[in-house]
Write a protein that holds these residues in place. Structure first.
Motif, PDB file in Angstrom:
ATOM      1  N   LEU A  40      19.909  -1.611 -39.510  1.00  0.00           N
ATOM      2  CA  LEU A  40      19.705  -0.753 -38.344  1.00  0.00           C
ATOM      3  C   LEU A  40      18.257  -0.829 -37.872  1.00  0.00           C
ATOM      4  O   LEU A  40      17.986  -0.892 -36.672  1.00  0.00           O
ATOM      5  CB  LEU A  40      20.098   0.684 -38.679  1.00  0.00           C
ATOM      6  N   GLU A  41      17.339  -0.863 -38.814  1.00  0.00           N
ATOM      7  CA  GLU A  41      15.916  -0.984 -38.475  1.00  0.00           C
ATOM      8  C   GLU A  41      15.640  -2.291 -37.730  1.00  0.00           C
ATOM      9  O   GLU A  41      14.832  -2.329 -36.799  1.00  0.00           O
ATOM     10  CB  GLU A  41      15.061  -0.906 -39.742  1.00  0.00           C
ATOM     11  N   ARG A  42      16.327  -3.350 -38.127  1.00  0.00           N
ATOM     12  CA  ARG A  42      16.140  -4.647 -37.460  1.00  0.00           C
ATOM     13  C   ARG A  42      16.554  -4.594 -36.001  1.00  0.00           C
ATOM     14  O   ARG A  42      16.115  -5.414 -35.202  1.00  0.00           O
ATOM     15  CB  ARG A  42      16.940  -5.729 -38.179  1.00  0.00           C
ATOM     16  N   THR A  43      17.413  -3.634 -35.639  1.00  0.00           N
ATOM     17  CA  THR A  43      17.898  -3.528 -34.264  1.00  0.00           C
ATOM     18  C   THR A  43      17.188  -2.427 -33.481  1.00  0.00           C
ATOM     19  O   THR A  43      17.600  -2.111 -32.366  1.00  0.00           O
ATOM     20  CB  THR A  43      19.408  -3.249 -34.239  1.00  0.00           C
ATOM     21  N   SER A  44      16.140  -1.864 -34.026  1.00  0.00           N
ATOM     22  CA  SER A  44      15.510  -0.696 -33.402  1.00  0.00           C
ATOM     23  C   SER A  44      14.962  -0.969 -32.004  1.00  0.00           C
ATOM     24  O   SER A  44      14.882  -0.058 -31.186  1.00  0.00           O
ATOM     25  CB  SER A  44      14.403  -0.148 -34.300  1.00  0.00           C
TER      26      SER A  44
END
Length: 73
Positions: A40-44
């Motif tokens: 999810l962080e990679r898609t922030s």
């Protein structure tokens, strides 16, 4: 809550975690949550969020699959 029509991204991710925890009972749910959080962080920075839960699920499944090393027969 509806699995097929989640109200928001958070609800969809809860379903992703529950699904993957059932599919991989040998893996601690905290590990799955951690991987989901990393994905999810990679898609922030992505502004269009519609497909983020599917992307997170796919990448998490790949990482779980890749982390299991086959045993020699």
């Amino acid at each position: 809550m509806s699995k097929f029509r989640p109200r928001d991204e958070y609800e969809a991710l809860v379903y992703v975690i529950e699904f993957l925890a059932r599919r991989h009972p040998a893996i601690d749910e905290d590990v799955i949550v951690g991987i989901v959080a990393e994905e999810l962080e990679r898609t922030s920075s992505v502004t269009v969020r519609s497909y983020i839960p599917e992307l997170v699920e796919r990448n998490t499944r790949r990482r779980l699959r890749d982390s299991v090393t086959p045993t020699a027969h």
